[in-house]
Design a protein around this motif. Structure first.
Motif, PDB file in Angstrom:
ATOM      1  N   ASP A 272      22.710  16.238 -21.443  1.00  0.00           N
ATOM      2  CA  ASP A 272      22.340  16.788 -20.139  1.00  0.00           C
ATOM      3  C   ASP A 272      23.160  16.144 -19.029  1.00  0.00           C
ATOM      4  N   GLN A 273      23.426  14.846 -19.159  1.00  0.00           N
ATOM      5  CA  GLN A 273      24.292  14.155 -18.198  1.00  0.00           C
ATOM      6  C   GLN A 273      25.690  14.774 -18.210  1.00  0.00           C
ATOM      7  N   GLN A 274      26.167  15.132 -19.385  1.00  0.00           N
ATOM      8  CA  GLN A 274      27.497  15.732 -19.508  1.00  0.00           C
ATOM      9  C   GLN A 274      27.543  17.119 -18.867  1.00  0.00           C
ATOM     10  N   TYR A 275      26.493  17.905 -19.045  1.00  0.00           N
ATOM     11  CA  TYR A 275      26.433  19.210 -18.389  1.00  0.00           C
ATOM     12  C   TYR A 275      26.395  19.041 -16.872  1.00  0.00           C
ATOM     13  N   LEU A 276      25.632  18.079 -16.416  1.00  0.00           N
ATOM     14  CA  LEU A 276      25.559  17.792 -14.984  1.00  0.00           C
ATOM     15  C   LEU A 276      26.939  17.437 -14.445  1.00  0.00           C
ATOM     16  N   PHE A 277      27.648  16.554 -15.150  1.00  0.00           N
ATOM     17  CA  PHE A 277      28.953  16.105 -14.694  1.00  0.00           C
ATOM     18  C   PHE A 277      29.955  17.258 -14.702  1.00  0.00           C
ATOM     19  N   ALA A 278      29.945  18.071 -15.763  1.00  0.00           N
ATOM     20  CA  ALA A 278      30.888  19.191 -15.851  1.00  0.00           C
ATOM     21  C   ALA A 278      30.689  20.158 -14.698  1.00  0.00           C
ATOM     22  N   ARG A 279      29.441  20.428 -14.351  1.00  0.00           N
ATOM     23  CA  ARG A 279      29.191  21.382 -13.261  1.00  0.00           C
ATOM     24  C   ARG A 279      29.637  20.809 -11.921  1.00  0.00           C
ATOM     25  N   LEU A 280      29.477  19.508 -11.739  1.00  0.00           N
ATOM     26  CA  LEU A 280      29.961  18.883 -10.515  1.00  0.00           C
ATOM     27  C   LEU A 280      31.485  18.814 -10.489  1.00  0.00           C
ATOM     28  N   LEU A 281      32.091  18.622 -11.656  1.00  0.00           N
ATOM     29  CA  LEU A 281      33.547  18.528 -11.740  1.00  0.00           C
ATOM     30  C   LEU A 281      34.197  19.846 -11.324  1.00  0.00           C
ATOM     31  N   PHE A 282      33.620  20.978 -11.730  1.00  0.00           N
ATOM     32  CA  PHE A 282      34.181  22.260 -11.319  1.00  0.00           C
ATOM     33  C   PHE A 282      33.946  22.451  -9.820  1.00  0.00           C
ATOM     34  N   PRO A 283      35.013  22.624  -9.017  1.00  0.00           N
ATOM     35  CA  PRO A 283      34.872  22.648  -7.548  1.00  0.00           C
ATOM     36  C   PRO A 283      34.391  23.995  -7.025  1.00  0.00           C
ATOM     37  N   ALA A 284      33.157  24.343  -7.335  1.00  0.00           N
ATOM     38  CA  ALA A 284      32.611  25.645  -6.950  1.00  0.00           C
ATOM     39  C   ALA A 284      32.631  25.827  -5.435  1.00  0.00           C
ATOM     40  N   HIS A 285      32.429  24.742  -4.690  1.00  0.00           N
ATOM     41  CA  HIS A 285      32.429  24.822  -3.234  1.00  0.00           C
ATOM     42  C   HIS A 285      33.801  25.241  -2.706  1.00  0.00           C
ATOM     43  N   TYR A 286      34.864  24.794  -3.375  1.00  0.00           N
ATOM     44  CA  TYR A 286      36.229  25.168  -3.005  1.00  0.00           C
ATOM     45  C   TYR A 286      36.463  26.662  -3.248  1.00  0.00           C
ATOM     46  N   TYR A 287      36.071  27.134  -4.427  1.00  0.00           N
ATOM     47  CA  TYR A 287      36.249  28.547  -4.759  1.00  0.00           C
ATOM     48  C   TYR A 287      35.488  29.434  -3.775  1.00  0.00           C
ATOM     49  N   GLU A 288      34.280  29.046  -3.458  1.00  0.00           N
ATOM     50  CA  GLU A 288      33.454  29.857  -2.575  1.00  0.00           C
ATOM     51  C   GLU A 288      34.115  30.044  -1.217  1.00  0.00           C
ATOM     52  N   LYS A 289      34.613  28.962  -0.646  1.00  0.00           N
ATOM     53  CA  LYS A 289      35.233  29.028   0.683  1.00  0.00           C
ATOM     54  C   LYS A 289      36.542  29.813   0.661  1.00  0.00           C
ATOM     55  N   ILE A 290      37.381  29.572  -0.350  1.00  0.00           N
ATOM     56  CA  ILE A 290      38.658  30.278  -0.440  1.00  0.00           C
ATOM     57  C   ILE A 290      38.434  31.768  -0.664  1.00  0.00           C
ATOM     58  N   GLU A 291      37.512  32.105  -1.554  1.00  0.00           N
ATOM     59  CA  GLU A 291      37.222  33.516  -1.821  1.00  0.00           C
ATOM     60  C   GLU A 291      36.719  34.208  -0.563  1.00  0.00           C
ATOM     61  N   GLN A 292      35.831  33.537   0.169  1.00  0.00           N
ATOM     62  CA  GLN A 292      35.303  34.128   1.402  1.00  0.00           C
ATOM     63  C   GLN A 292      36.416  34.301   2.433  1.00  0.00           C
ATOM     64  N   TYR A 293      37.304  33.308   2.525  1.00  0.00           N
ATOM     65  CA  TYR A 293      38.379  33.362   3.528  1.00  0.00           C
ATOM     66  C   TYR A 293      39.300  34.550   3.281  1.00  0.00           C
ATOM     67  N   TYR A 294      39.737  34.731   2.049  1.00  0.00           N
ATOM     68  CA  TYR A 294      40.714  35.784   1.769  1.00  0.00           C
ATOM     69  C   TYR A 294      40.079  37.163   1.594  1.00  0.00           C
ATOM     70  N   GLN A 295      38.747  37.219   1.536  1.00  0.00           N
ATOM     71  CA  GLN A 295      38.086  38.515   1.377  1.00  0.00           C
ATOM     72  C   GLN A 295      37.527  39.067   2.686  1.00  0.00           C
ATOM     73  N   LEU A 312      38.115  20.721   3.190  1.00  0.00           N
ATOM     74  CA  LEU A 312      38.100  20.514   1.744  1.00  0.00           C
ATOM     75  C   LEU A 312      39.458  20.045   1.242  1.00  0.00           C
ATOM     76  N   PHE A 313      40.531  20.621   1.777  1.00  0.00           N
ATOM     77  CA  PHE A 313      41.879  20.224   1.366  1.00  0.00           C
ATOM     78  C   PHE A 313      42.129  18.749   1.666  1.00  0.00           C
ATOM     79  N   HIS A 314      41.749  18.351   2.869  1.00  0.00           N
ATOM     80  CA  HIS A 314      42.115  17.020   3.345  1.00  0.00           C
ATOM     81  C   HIS A 314      41.202  15.906   2.838  1.00  0.00           C
ATOM     82  N   PHE A 315      39.995  16.281   2.414  1.00  0.00           N
ATOM     83  CA  PHE A 315      39.038  15.252   2.001  1.00  0.00           C
ATOM     84  C   PHE A 315      38.612  15.415   0.540  1.00  0.00           C
ATOM     85  N   SER A 316      39.518  15.923  -0.279  1.00  0.00           N
ATOM     86  CA  SER A 316      39.201  16.094  -1.695  1.00  0.00           C
ATOM     87  C   SER A 316      38.900  14.761  -2.366  1.00  0.00           C
ATOM     88  N   ALA A 317      39.542  13.679  -1.898  1.00  0.00           N
ATOM     89  CA  ALA A 317      39.299  12.360  -2.486  1.00  0.00           C
ATOM     90  C   ALA A 317      37.854  11.917  -2.281  1.00  0.00           C
TER      91      ALA A 317
END
Length: 353
Positions: A272-295, A312-317
């Protein structure tokens, strides 16, 4: 239009109509009703979501909004060009302040009541639970946009920033997708089944509604429900808190407290910890904003989204620090070979300066 529809279908005569975000609350004869606009995807899954709500109510979950079917054969009302679902909001009980339960504990008990649920529509279930396949589709779509934009000789300054940062985000996306593939193989080899339950499309601190200022957020709206691994809710809550607090100590404290309370009811196993980590690792917040911007074609909204994307670009770290935070909390994550090697080695970009 709304008033006429409520009268025609439910014999409800509204006394007052209030907007709360994108929802509408209708007050009539001391009762409260909620109207929520839904998209085609939610419309297709509405029957399953209502079944989930009925199951939870049968299992003892309280404060579930009750679906109201229109008088004709439709499942929704069509008002001003939108499909709207109507719910009756149950009267909230005043809870003794000394017995107030934390959000983490309440969510764990909510999940507990959904574990024995068996989805009726297997096609819906397959769609809802396939993280890897959905992530691959989003990645393919964004990669297509990237190729098209990068070849455009008239790129804007934002386009240039998108093209410059895209390889980083595609890299961590591929890491998350590979991690899900490895987890699937390990689960098959070890004959382990992920713990699926009724959870939420995107759980946040105020996903459950409150109608009174002094009351807890408790009202659950069935259109928010989905059937998936419970780590989905934990990850989306953690992601939202981290981003809202810019990864500061207050955000870390809120996440720690939330997880401590959740795990007092339901400890996370390594899988369950691994599933949690994998979902956080995938940058869904990035996709959401980019998709909204270009659509979007709305220039005002586009300007706001551009600001969000540049952040998001500048503070990815800063977001990478969330991954280290989760690894510190769950040190077993860095054992084995499921977590990407650069994370196991601690090779984070925020440490390179």
């Amino acid at each position: 239009m709304l008033e006429r529809e409520m009268v025609d279908h439910f014999r409800i005569y509204p006394d007052e109509i209030v907007f709360i975000g994108d929802d509408q609350l209708v007050y009539a004869n001391a009762e409260t009703y909620l109207l929520r606009t839904i998209d085609d995807r939610t419309h297709q899954q509405l029957s399953e979501k209502i079944s989930m709500a009925q199951w939870l109510t049968h299992q003892g979950e309280t404060d579930i909004a009750i679906y109201m079917k229109p008088a004709d054969k439709r499942n929704t009302l069509f008002i001003d060009g939108d499909d709207k679902v109507v719910f009756h909001i149950p009267q909230q009980q005043m809870h003794d302040g000394s017995k107030k339960m934390s959000l983490g504990k309440r969510l764990a008990r909510f999940h507990e009541r959904g574990y024995s649920y068996s989805p009726k529509d297997k096609k819906v279930t397959a769609f809802l639970s396939s993280w890897k396949e959905r992530w691959e589709k989003r990645l393919d779509q964004l990669e297509h946009w990237y190729v098209k934009i990068s070849q455009n000789p008239e790129k804007t300054a934002f386009d240039e920033q998108f093209c410059l940062t895209f390889p980083y985000f595609i890299g961590i996306s591929e890491n998350a997708i590979q991690m899900m593939a490895d987890l699937a193989m390990n689960n098959t080899a070890n004959q382990m089944t992920p713990a699926k339950t009724i959870c939420h499309e995107r759980f946040q601190e105020h996903s459950w509604l409150t109608l009174e200022e002094e009351m807890e957020s408790r009202v659950k709206v069935p259109t928010d429900f989905t059937y998936d691994h419970y780590a989905r809710d934990l990850a989306e809550y953690i992601r939202t808190v981290w981003l809202e607090h810019d990864g500061n100590s207050r955000g870390e404290e809120m996440i720690d407290t939330f997880l401590n309370h959740y795990e007092s009811e339901h400890p996370l196993m390594l899988m369950d910890q691994q599933y949690l980590f994998a979902r956080l690792l995938f940058p869904a917040h990035y996709y959401e904003k980019i998709e909204q911007y270009y659509q979007t074609g709305h220039q005002g909204k586009k300007a706001l989204l551009q600001t969000d994307c540049l952040r998001l670009f500048h503070f990815s770290a800063d977001y990478e620090r969330l991954l280290t935070f989760i690894c510190r909390r769950y040190p077993l994550l860095i054992t084995g070979n499921v977590i990407p090697q650069w994370i196991r080695k601690g090779d984070f970009s925020w440490q390179s300066g």
